[in-house]
Design a protein around this motif. Sequence first.
Motif, short mmCIF file in Angstrom:
data_model
loop_
_atom_site.label_atom_id
_atom_site.label_comp_id
_atom_site.label_asym_id
_atom_site.label_seq_id
_atom_site.Cartn_x
_atom_site.Cartn_y
_atom_site.Cartn_z
N CYS A 129 10.02 -1.39 -1.91
CA CYS A 129 10.00 -2.84 -1.46
C CYS A 129 10.47 -2.73 0.07
O CYS A 129 11.60 -2.94 -0.20
CB CYS A 129 9.29 -3.81 -2.11
SG CYS A 129 9.15 -5.12 -1.37
N CYS A 142 5.23 -5.63 -6.01
CA CYS A 142 6.94 -6.22 -6.95
C CYS A 142 7.23 -7.38 -7.66
O CYS A 142 6.33 -8.33 -7.23
CB CYS A 142 8.16 -5.46 -5.50
SG CYS A 142 8.35 -7.48 -4.42
N ASP A 166 6.08 -9.24 -3.54
CA ASP A 166 5.60 -8.81 -1.55
C ASP A 166 4.43 -7.01 -2.29
O ASP A 166 4.38 -6.77 -3.21
CB ASP A 166 6.66 -8.02 -1.77
CG ASP A 166 8.15 -8.98 -0.89
OD1 ASP A 166 8.00 -10.15 -0.74
OD2 ASP A 166 8.69 -8.34 -1.28
ZN LIG Z 1 9.96 -6.69 -2.55
#
Ligand SMILES: [Zn+2]
Length: 288
Positions: free
Chosen positions: A218, A244, A248
Motif C-alpha cells: 500500500c 488495505c 486505502d
Molecule cells: Zn494502506
Amino acid sequence: MNYIIFDLEWNQCGSDSEILTDPVCLPGEIIEIGAVKLDDSFQKVDELRLYIKPQYYQKLHRRIVTLTGIRDQILAEQGLSFPEAYEKFQDFCGEEYSFMTWSTSDLPILVDNMLLHGIDVSNLPDTYDLQRIFCREIMRFSRRMSLDDALKVLNEKGDTAHDALNDSRNTALVCNHLDLEEYGGEYVSRAFAELPRKEVFESPKAALADPGLRTYSCPWCGEAVTGDPWLRVEHDEFLSMGRCSEGDEILLTLELTPTAANRYHPRRIFYEMSDDLWEEYNERKEHQ
Ligand SMILES: [Zn+2]
C-alpha cells in the motif's frame, strides 16, 4: 498547479523476440514528447516538443515512420537523450502539476522509459484520463472513442494526428469543452509505479493464477495487500483492486507483454481509487 497534457510517440522493434527485457521489458522506446501546459483555470499557457534519439531501437520501424512522419534524420539532428529530454519535460511541468492524457496508454510507456534510464518513478503525479472524462460526461457512454472522432463530435478542427504535440493540442481542444471544475474530482487519481518485475510467465493463465502478481505494498501505509482476481479488459490488459486494513484502495492495472510464445512479462501501474475508477471496475466485474 499546472495541468500537463502530454502525448508520446515511440519506436518499436521488428518482432516480439527482439523486445528488450533487461533492465526493463520495453515494448516502446520514446522518440517524441509533446505537451501543452494549462494553468489552474485550464487555460493554455505553454507548449513543448522534444525529439529523443532512441538508444535501443535505433532504426525507426517502417510503421512508425508512416504513422508519425518522424524520420531517422530528424532524430539524428534534433534528438536528445531520454534523460536530457526528461529533465526538460520536468522543467516544463513545474513544481506542482497533474498529468492529463487521452487514454491511459502513454503513462506506462513513460514509466518503462524512466525505469530504463534509472529515473526515479516513486513520485508520479495525479492523473486525468480525458478520453474517459469526455466519453462519460459528453457522450454518456463507457466505450472508448478516438481523439479524431471526439474532435468531430465537438466540431473542432484539430491539427494532423499522430504527432505528439498536435495530439496534445487536440486533447487541449477537447479539454475546453469539459467542466473539470465541476466534475474533475470524480476522475482524478494519483498514479504509482514500481521497479521492473523480474519474473516471466509461460502463459497469461499462469500469470493470472499467481497471487504474487496481485500483491502490492500500500503506497500510504506499506501493508502488503493481495488484490481481487484479475478482470480482463483487453486481450493482454487486466484490472484488479485491493484495499488495505486502513481502507486505502488501489486499482491495479496489468499488461502482459509476450517476447516469445511462452514468455510473458508483467508490467503493472497502480492508481489511487477514484469515484470513477470504482464505477469502471464494478461495471467490468458485472460484465465478466
Ligand atoms: Zn494502506
